[in-house]
Every structure is written in structure tokens, then in C-alpha cells.
Design an enzyme around this catalytic site. Structure first.
Site, PDB file in Angstrom:
ATOM      1  N   ASP A  39       0.824  -1.208   0.000  1.00 29.15           N
ATOM      2  CA  ASP A  39       0.000   0.000   0.000  1.00 29.15           C
ATOM      3  C   ASP A  39       0.860   1.261   0.000  1.00 29.15           C
ATOM      4  O   ASP A  39       1.927   1.291   0.603  1.00 29.15           O
ATOM      5  CB  ASP A  39      -0.899   0.036   1.243  1.00 29.15           C
ATOM      6  CG  ASP A  39      -2.160  -0.791   1.054  1.00 29.15           C
ATOM      7  OD1 ASP A  39      -2.207  -1.595   0.099  1.00 29.15           O
ATOM      8  OD2 ASP A  39      -3.092  -0.649   1.864  1.00 29.15           O
ATOM      9  N   HIS A  55       3.503  -2.280   4.056  1.00 25.88           N
ATOM     10  CA  HIS A  55       3.680  -0.854   3.741  1.00 25.88           C
ATOM     11  C   HIS A  55       5.180  -0.574   3.573  1.00 25.88           C
ATOM     12  O   HIS A  55       5.796  -0.061   4.504  1.00 25.88           O
ATOM     13  CB  HIS A  55       3.134   0.022   4.869  1.00 25.88           C
ATOM     14  CG  HIS A  55       1.672  -0.118   5.135  1.00 25.88           C
ATOM     15  ND1 HIS A  55       1.132  -1.130   5.879  1.00 25.88           N
ATOM     16  CD2 HIS A  55       0.628   0.652   4.752  1.00 25.88           C
ATOM     17  CE1 HIS A  55      -0.190  -0.978   5.944  1.00 25.88           C
ATOM     18  NE2 HIS A  55      -0.515   0.094   5.268  1.00 25.88           N
TER      19      HIS A  55
END
Ligand SMILES: [Zn+2]
Length: 239
Positions: A57, A202
Site C-alpha cells: 500500500d 507498507h
């Protein structure tokens, strides 16, 4: 008759409690990994086959993109990047590199807002402006959607459902909370990954060095356990 005079106050107090409980319930529902009011939500797929999707992400960002792409290339892994329109506009070269490496690209909104209590027009703009940036990378596949902070309530799922778009959540998220070490990220991923899992990491920004360090051992050890990495679309096609 004292009671009657106090009645409006009691009704007001009860109403306030009801409103607060309803608001808290909706707030919790908005972050549910496995439920939304409209459209199709996927947080993993049911399969006995040892396949998993690695998803990243945010970004693209210069701090993390190249290292992630190198690690994936060295290990011949295809992944799915949920990118932001704003970052793509800032770093079109990085978006092109991700597309050219053959990875899947998903939509993670333009500005990364919490998509709760937002106007339908805001939803459309966040999604469509980001789609346009994604197409500029040269990526031609399906564009799935992942809500920032995993938040969605009415207008976002409604828009996605109307446009036949899937909401892709996850069932493994080792670096979403706190500041875990690379070893903790690796360990949690290995403990929780099952056939059909969607793993969320992430790795993009400067502060995410621990996630970037965990990526290679995660790939190596899951492969040792017989897992194969596929894109989100490939995972959905096998479900
Ligand atoms: Zn995000």
C-alpha cells in the site's frame, strides 16, 4: 407531575446515547475487514492451493520503490501495488517501473482520505483521478480498489458496486500497527499466512525500512513452506 416536566430531558439523554452508540457501531463497521454494505469485498480466498498475494500500500515513493522492485525481481515474485494518485503524479517514472516489471496496480485513492462520511462526488474524483494516473503508467490490467485505512461505509462501497469494482482487503497485516521490527513483521506474516491469504505490507516510505528488510525473508520462507506468490487478480481467478 415532576416526572412529566423531566421527560423531555430524559428523552434527549436517551436519544443522545442512541446516536452515540449508532455512530460508534458505524465507525466499527467502516473498518471491518470482511464486511461492507454494498458490492464485493475480498479479504482472502478459499483454496487449498498454497497460493498467496503480496500487496503493498501507498506510494510510489523514491524511498522504497526500487528496493521493493529489486527484491521481487531477484525472487521472481509478482505482487500487487495499491498506489495513490497523488504520489503517481509526483513520481510517474516509479509508476512506469512498477508497470513495466509486470506487477498488478490497484487504486488506493488520490489523497488517501478516510472514505467515511464523504460525498459521492468526492468518491468519484478520488477513484477516477487515480485510475487516470494508473493508466498513464502503461498498466493495462484490471484496477482493483483498496480503501485507505481500510475505511468504507456507504458512498464508497456504493460507488464501487455501481462500477463493478471489487474492494480488496487483507487477512495478514504485520506492519499496520505500531513500529514492529523486521523480525516481528516476518514472524507475524509466517504465523498468519494460509493458502489464499492476502498479505498487506507498507514498504514505500522512508520510515518503513523494517518492512523493506522483512520482505526478502518473508518471500524466502513462505516459498520454503511451499507457497507461491500471485497477483490479486490471479488469486481471485482461482477462487
Ligand atoms: Zn494506505
Amino acid at each position: 407531575m415532576k416526572w412529566l416536566r423531566r421527560k423531555p430531558t430524559i428523552i434527549a439523554a436517551v436519544s443522545l446515547v442512541v446516536v452515540l452508540v449508532a455512530a460508534a457501531t458505524l465507525w466499527n463497521i467502516s473498518s471491518a475487514r470482511t464486511f461492507q454494505f454494498f458490492g464485493e469485498l475480498v479479504h482472502r480466498v478459499d483454496t487449498h492451493e498454497k497460493i498467496v498475494a503480496l500487496t503493498f500500500d501507498d506510494g510510489p515513493d523514491p524511498a522504497g520503490t526500487q528496493q521493493v522492485l529489486d527484491t521481487l525481481a531477484e525472487n521472481q515474485v509478482q505482487a500487487t501495488f495499491f498506489l495513490m494518485g497523488r504520489d503517481l503524479e509526483k513520481h510517474p517514472d516509479l509508476g512506469r517501473k512498477i508497470a513495466q516489471a509486470g506487477h498488478e496496480i490497484g487504486n488506493h485513492t488520490y489523497n488517501h482520505p478516510r472514505m467515511v462520511g464523504v460525498l459521492p462526488s468526492t468518491v468519484a474524483k478520488e477513484v477516477e483521478d487515480t485510475d487516470a494516473q494508473i493508466r498513464k503508467t502503461g498498466y493495462q490490467g484490471d484496477i482493483h480498489f483498496r480503501p485507505p485505512h481500510g475505511r468504507k461505509l456507504f458512498s464508497l462501497p456504493h460507488y464501487l458496486s455501481e462500477h463493478h469494482r471489487k474492494t480488496i482487503m487483507w487477512d495478514v497485516e504485520p506492519d499496520s500497527e505500531g513500529t514492529p521490527t523486521a523480525q516481528q513483521i516476518e514472524q507475524e506474516t509466517l504465523e498468519k499466512t494460509k493458502p489464499g491469504s492476502i498479505i498487506l505490507l507498507h514498504p514505500m516510505y522512508q520510515s518503513r525500512d523494517q518492512t523493506r528488510q522483512a520482505l526478502k525473508p518473508i518471500i524466502t520462507k513462505l516459498k520454503e513452506r511451499g507457497f507461491r506468490f500471485v497477483t490479486v487478480s490471479a488469486l481471485l481467478n482461482r477462487a
